[in-house]
Design an enzyme around this catalytic site. Structure first.
Site, PDB file in Angstrom:
ATOM      1  N   ARG A  59      10.898   5.928   4.571  1.00 54.37           N
ATOM      2  CA  ARG A  59      10.975   7.448   4.209  1.00 54.37           C
ATOM      3  C   ARG A  59      11.092   7.948   5.479  1.00 54.37           C
ATOM      4  O   ARG A  59      12.693   8.829   5.614  1.00 54.37           O
ATOM      5  CB  ARG A  59       9.919   8.093   4.070  1.00 54.37           C
ATOM      6  CG  ARG A  59       9.178   7.788   2.286  1.00 54.37           C
ATOM      7  CD  ARG A  59       8.314   8.256   2.424  1.00 54.37           C
ATOM      8  NE  ARG A  59       7.892  10.226   2.760  1.00 54.37           N
ATOM      9  CZ  ARG A  59       6.066  10.633   2.551  1.00 54.37           C
ATOM     10  NH1 ARG A  59       5.327   9.717   2.662  1.00 54.37           N
ATOM     11  NH2 ARG A  59       6.460  11.709   2.999  1.00 54.37           N
ATOM     12  N   ASP A  86       2.139   5.403  -0.270  1.00 54.89           N
ATOM     13  CA  ASP A  86       1.822   5.995   0.078  1.00 54.89           C
ATOM     14  C   ASP A  86       1.306   7.171  -1.130  1.00 54.89           C
ATOM     15  O   ASP A  86       1.756   6.757  -2.087  1.00 54.89           O
ATOM     16  CB  ASP A  86       2.568   7.256   0.625  1.00 54.89           C
ATOM     17  CG  ASP A  86       2.557   5.950   2.627  1.00 54.89           C
ATOM     18  OD1 ASP A  86       1.570   5.617   2.978  1.00 54.89           O
ATOM     19  OD2 ASP A  86       3.826   5.885   3.136  1.00 54.89           O
ATOM     20  N   ARG A 105       0.562  -0.828   0.277  1.00 57.03           N
ATOM     21  CA  ARG A 105       0.051   0.104  -0.856  1.00 57.03           C
ATOM     22  C   ARG A 105       0.708   1.307   0.179  1.00 57.03           C
ATOM     23  O   ARG A 105       0.710   2.010   1.399  1.00 57.03           O
ATOM     24  CB  ARG A 105      -0.920   0.070   1.233  1.00 57.03           C
ATOM     25  CG  ARG A 105      -1.657  -0.998   0.958  1.00 57.03           C
ATOM     26  CD  ARG A 105      -3.049  -1.295   2.329  1.00 57.03           C
ATOM     27  NE  ARG A 105      -1.653  -1.695   3.525  1.00 57.03           N
ATOM     28  CZ  ARG A 105      -2.960  -1.853   5.269  1.00 57.03           C
ATOM     29  NH1 ARG A 105      -3.718  -1.426   5.610  1.00 57.03           N
ATOM     30  NH2 ARG A 105      -1.579  -1.777   5.847  1.00 57.03           N
TER      31      ARG A 105
END
Length: 245
Positions: free
Chosen positions: A194, A51, A49
């Protein structure tokens, strides 16, 4: 019959892969195209999934369909879909194969431009104002292999049942003005890559020492780590399965 789709997408126009209320997603666009061409409602399950704004060079999804697939389905899908989504192949798998849960590893790249570059501004984090110590960043990478609980790099208030991950690879490479981070693991938490990159940049510009990664990870709190790197520099580049070469 269960089928796997291998595809790629530019994440810039989308609010992530997964269907979102009142927001455009990769999954929504893909399912609409499949449903139109196969003439029945098709639901897909993706390998991850990603972002908002994150890209995928290689990702898989599965869907179930009892009819016979047209021979030119890949071509027709690519003609139907926007330029931001490209279908590579569609192939039959065992009915218990699962795009998400059967995956044995996922690999991400994160790109940083160390020079001002108008041609990579949408695909790499522009950090030409900073002088980064890549050797220090690679020293920090080695510490990741010593741990399995990455709560400090996980997005807060998610539905994760566990923050345990096994990292197989983590390293930085410099190629001219382009700096590439490669990280591979059995699974990733939301925002994990990230957050790691943002923390590594603080190591690279001297705000943190490589050994500070021990403290950051063991404190198991998101506030201990650095600010998340921008989404547009992140690419999912590979997903592994035991039944694929």
């Amino acid at each position: 019959m269960r089928y796997f789709i291998e595809f790629a997408y530019d994440g810039a126009p989308y609010f992530g892969y997964q269907v979102q209320p009142n927001q455009i997603s990769v999954q929504e666009v893909l399912e609409k195209a499949l449903s139109t061409l196969l003439r029945e409602p098709i639901k897909t399950t993706g390998a991850g999934r990603t972002d908002t704004g994150v890209h995928a060079k290689k990702i898989f999804a599965h869907f179930d369909f009892e009819g016979e697939l047209m021979d030119n389905l890949v071509h027709r899908l690519n003609s139907f879909l926007p330029e931001s989504i490209a279908i590579k192949r569609i192939f039959e798998v065992e009915n218990d194969s699962h795009a998400r849960f059967s995956a044995t590893y996922r690999t991400y790249n994160y790109f940083i431009s160390t020079e001002k570059d108008p041609f990579t501004k949408d695909l790499a984090w522009q950090l030409w104002r900073k002088k980064l110590d890549v050797d220090a960043m690679n020293e920090a990478c080695k510490i990741l292999f010593e741990y399995s609980d990455f709560t400090s790099f996980a997005k807060l208030h998610t539905d994760n049942k566990t923050n345990i991950c096994k990292i197989y690879q983590a390293n930085w490479e410099q190629n001219g003005s382009l700096l590439k981070f490669t990280v591979s693991a059995d699974r990733f938490l939301r925002n994990m890559v990230r957050a790691i990159v943002g923390t590594m940049i603080e190591v690279g510009d001297g705000k943190l020492k490589p050994e500070d990664m021990h403290r950051i990870i063991t404190e198991q709190h998101r506030n201990s780590a650095g600010t998340s790197a921008p989404a547009h520099g992140l690419f999912l580049v590979d997903v592994g399965y035991d039944f694929l070469d």
